[in-house]
Enzyme design. Structure first.
Site, PDB file in Angstrom:
ATOM      1  N   TYR A 181     -14.632  -5.914  -4.023  1.00  7.57           N
ATOM      2  CA  TYR A 181     -14.735  -5.550  -2.616  1.00  7.57           C
ATOM      3  C   TYR A 181     -13.460  -5.916  -1.860  1.00  7.57           C
ATOM      4  CZ  TYR A 181     -17.146  -5.073   1.881  1.00  7.57           C
ATOM      5  OH  TYR A 181     -17.535  -4.688   3.120  1.00  7.57           O
ATOM      6  N   HIS A 212     -17.796   1.222 -20.134  1.00 15.69           N
ATOM      7  CA  HIS A 212     -17.175   1.784 -18.931  1.00 15.69           C
ATOM      8  C   HIS A 212     -16.305   2.966 -19.354  1.00 15.69           C
ATOM      9  CE1 HIS A 212     -18.418  -1.155 -15.935  1.00 15.69           C
ATOM     10  NE2 HIS A 212     -18.401  -2.013 -16.930  1.00 15.69           N
ATOM     11  N   GLY A 241       0.807  -1.219   0.000  1.00 10.44           N
ATOM     12  CA  GLY A 241       0.000   0.000   0.000  1.00 10.44           C
ATOM     13  C   GLY A 241       0.839   1.266   0.000  1.00 10.44           C
ATOM     14  N   CYS A 264     -22.953   0.963 -17.348  1.00  5.70           N
ATOM     15  CA  CYS A 264     -23.124  -0.480 -17.504  1.00  5.70           C
ATOM     16  C   CYS A 264     -24.396  -0.958 -16.804  1.00  5.70           C
ATOM     17  CB  CYS A 264     -21.870  -1.214 -17.055  1.00  5.70           C
ATOM     18  SG  CYS A 264     -21.728  -2.815 -17.860  1.00  5.70           S
ATOM     19  N   GLU A 324     -15.159   5.307 -17.759  1.00 13.67           N
ATOM     20  CA  GLU A 324     -14.145   5.693 -16.762  1.00 13.67           C
ATOM     21  C   GLU A 324     -12.783   5.071 -17.079  1.00 13.67           C
ATOM     22  OE1 GLU A 324     -16.606   3.610 -16.372  1.00 13.67           O
ATOM     23  OE2 GLU A 324     -16.178   1.971 -14.969  1.00 13.67           O
TER      24      GLU A 324
HETATM   25  N1  GLN Z   1     -24.266  -7.331 -14.666  1.00 14.58           N
HETATM   26  C1  GLN Z   1     -24.414  -6.579 -15.879  1.00 14.58           C
HETATM   27  C2  GLN Z   1     -24.050  -7.394 -17.107  1.00 14.58           C
HETATM   28  O1  GLN Z   1     -23.407  -8.402 -16.985  1.00 14.58           O
HETATM   29  C3  GLN Z   1     -23.625  -5.292 -15.830  1.00 14.58           C
HETATM   30  C4  GLN Z   1     -22.159  -5.515 -15.818  1.00 14.58           C
HETATM   31  C5  GLN Z   1     -21.385  -4.314 -15.345  1.00 14.58           C
HETATM   32  O2  GLN Z   1     -21.946  -3.394 -14.778  1.00 14.58           O
HETATM   33  N2  GLN Z   1     -20.088  -4.313 -15.560  1.00 14.58           N
HETATM   34  O3  GLN Z   1     -24.390  -7.035 -18.195  1.00 14.58           O
END
Ligand code: GLN
Length: 614
Positions: free
Chosen positions: A87, A547, A47, A420, A549
């Site tokens: 997580y 995504h 870390g 997503c 980001e």
């Molecule tokens: N669970 C959703 C899917 O598989 C969204 C996946 C995600 O948010 N990365 O399409």
């Protein structure tokens, strides 16, 4: 560059018969001693920001015109990060080629402004798999397969494959974990061998260590750092450079003490104390002379003139300049189930930082736990916010809470970005509450619902197994003319994906007729990739199956985040009048008027991200 001085010592065998103890699976065309390697080890504690340190150091070399390629060596046995729980391990980063990897690769992509691939990420699982696969086809010619030389040989092989493919001058190797971890021992041993095979001056070992400053003593103590370095020495690795992480500048006395115990001259023991922003680290490293020390050890000289290096540094200074001028603040809520672990949303946080900085605005993050959230409680939770992000997720927990947030945002003009899963829930919410399809849902949540507006992608229906089987990586997006997405991206863009479910195309026409526009679609298949609400319905309500980001960079913030923060600013400051010019609009305008000399952009009070193109 000169060949390695050890060349004569290494039999040029590419096999491993009983005749030699060496095992050198050199990739075709590879010559030891031609590529330089910087290897970064962590000691004392994890870390310490090894990824940030090593990407910043790589950036310093890149600014001198030296081409660099990073590789992260992960200790775990997973083949990739795809099946890891964010997580516990932080977000799963996705590369353009679909590799699901450690979030540190995101740190490298952002610092170096470079797209990486599966070659830049190795896990012990991948290394062992290769060794075992080779064993099964008799690739070891009757020998017993061992950690040394076969596993370590495969580790070196990965670095050399990257050297060949990237043709980089310097490969930056980041060893995961800290020295002393059993799971990283084969990596450290492989690095020791690498230095021997490539020649001493081809490999620069950098030990990142930690100097404690217990408050009861009020002074810095070097013992833990000494012990950490000693552990590295016990592995046969003599560091050439030591970088000391610490809360405050490491004193000369402490640096000398560390030098004394580690055979490293004091001028190569550096203080890497905390600084205000990670974006200052490249300048901090340069200021301390760490980049020069590495180049001197590796006997390489800059490829750029001093002027070009200064220009590269000044580009980065634009970012720091914006950062200094930050004068406003907006609160953006992130609604999700991993709200207790910030690393699970690392790239979203970075993308907000990039967008906020471009607009000279601080983004205050507010974590909104959706597991208990209902329509009735949405107002109380979201009232004070200037925008929300509904991020990606898997499974069912918190879904209804997210839908409640999306409904609140849609009906209250609250700027909103659905990513997503968040995009999928926006479609569900719209179907339920605008089209009146009460029982609309995603089949990920309810397989029996009457309106399965989100359903498995056709390709996914046949897939078995979990690792690496989603629709992954970079895909092109065709943008509909005249939409907000067209302002952001022009006619086409490329975004990164990681999903199994999609908007069922059967419902698209009805949804669009009610005011939700699918402004970005796959050019190849009928996959909805971007949505927005008609401008008369909402100031900023955008969603994407991708995504965005993951591809935001400090000097090129992701347009969807820029749009969100800009809309949030307008909500927070009713007199905020600075219009937003997306980079693609600025480029299109520049192309349309090639005749005029460009007017100098006033950056002093400019909140425009477009000025990075000036
Ligand atoms: N669970 C959703 C899917 O598989 C969204 C996946 C995600 O948010 N990365 O399409």
């Amino acid at each position: 560059m000169s060949p390695t001085e050890n060349e004569g010592l290494i039999p040029s065998t590419r096999s491993s018969t009983g005749e030699t103890e060496f095992y050198l699976p050199l990739p075709p065309g590879y010559k030891p001693g031609q590529t330089r390697f910087v290897v970064v080890f962590g000691t004392v504690i994890s870390g310490l920001g090894k990824g940030i340190f090593s990407s910043s150091l790589a950036k310093c070399l890149q600014d001198k015109g030296v081409s660099v390629a990073p590789i992260k060596l992960e200790g775990y046995l997973n083949i990739d990060s795809g099946t890891l729980n964010p997580y516990r391990h932080g977000e799963v980063f996705v590369l353009d080629d679909g590799t699901e990897c450690d979030m540190d690769l995101g740190t490298y992509e952002r610092a170096l402004d470079q797209n990486l691939s599966r070659l830049n990420f190795a896990t012990s699982g991948q290394i062992y798999r290769r060794v075992l696969d080779r064993e099964r086809i008799g690739g070891y010619l009757g020998r017993d397969v061992q950690m040394i030389p076969h596993v370590t040989g495969e580790v070196k092989n990965r670095l050399r494959e990257l050297a060949i493919a990237s043709r980089a001058d310097v490969i930056f190797v980041e060893i995961g974990g800290t020295v002393g971890d059993v799971e990283n021992a084969h990596y450290i041993e492989a690095m020791r061998q690498l230095a021997f095979e490539e020649g001493q001056r081809s490999v620069c070992f950098v030990a990142l260590t930690y100097v404690l400053e217990p408050s009861i003593l009020g002074e810095q103590k070097s013992k833990a750092a000494q012990l950490g370095i000693r552990q590295l020495l016990e592995c046969g690795v003599q560091p050439h450079i030591i970088a000391c992480r610490a809360a405050s500048p490491v004193t000369r006395k402490v640096r000398e003490k560390i030098a004394l115990f580690s055979n490293v001259p004091p001028e190569r023991v550096f203080s890497m104390h905390d600084c205000e922003s990670v974006y200052q680290i490249p300048e901090q490293l340069r200021g301390a002379g760490l980049d020069t020390a590495v180049m001197e050890w590796l006997q390489i000289s800059p490829k750029f003139s001093e002027e070009a290096e200064r220009a590269a540094r000044e580009r980065w200074q634009i970012y720091l300049g914006h950062l200094k001028r930050v004068s406003r603040e907006v609160s953006i809520g992130i609604t999700g189930k991993y709200t207790s672990v910030r690393d699970a949303y690392a790239s979203i946080i970075k993308a907000l930082e990039h967008a906020g900085t471009a607009l000279e605005c601080k983004v205050r993050l507010v974590w909104v736990d959706t597991s208990e959230l209902t329509d009735e409680r949405a107002d109380e939770k979201l009232r004070e916010l200037h925008g929300i992000i509904v991020p990606g997720a898997f499974g069912t927990r918190g879904a209804e809470g997210k839908i409640a947030c999306l409904k609140y945002a849609r009906t209250h003009g609250l700027p909103c970005l659905g990513i997503c899963y968040g995009f999928q829930m926006a479609v569900v919410e719209f179907a339920r509450n605008v089209l009146g399809w009460e029982d609309a849902n995603s089949t990920e949540i309810d397989n029996e619902c009457r309106y399965p507006v989100i359903d498995l992608l056709p390709d996914q229906k046949k897939i078995e197994g979990l690792g690496g089987t989603m629709r992954l990586g970079g895909h092109d997006v065709a943008i509909r003319e005249g939409t907000l997405a067209a302002r952001m991206f022009g006619p086409r863009t490329r975004l990164r994906f990681r999903h199994r479910y999609e908007v069922d195309p059967r419902y698209v026409a009805q949804i669009e007729a009610a005011g939700m526009i699918f402004s970005g679609r796959s050019p190849k298949a009928e996959i909805m990739q971007i949505l927005e609400l008609r401008p008369d319905l909402h100031p900023y309500y955008v969603g994407t199956q991708a995504h965005p980001e993951l591809t935001s960079r400090p000097l090129a913030p992701a347009p969807m985040f820029l749009g969100l923060v800009h809309a949030a600013l307008r909500r927070a400051y009713p007199d905020y009048a600075t219009p937003l010019v997306y980079a693609s609009e600025a480029e299109a305008a520049a192309e349309a008027e090639p005749a005029d000399p460009p007017t100098p952009h006033d950056t002093s009070d400019s909140a425009q991200p477009a000025d990075r193109h000036a």
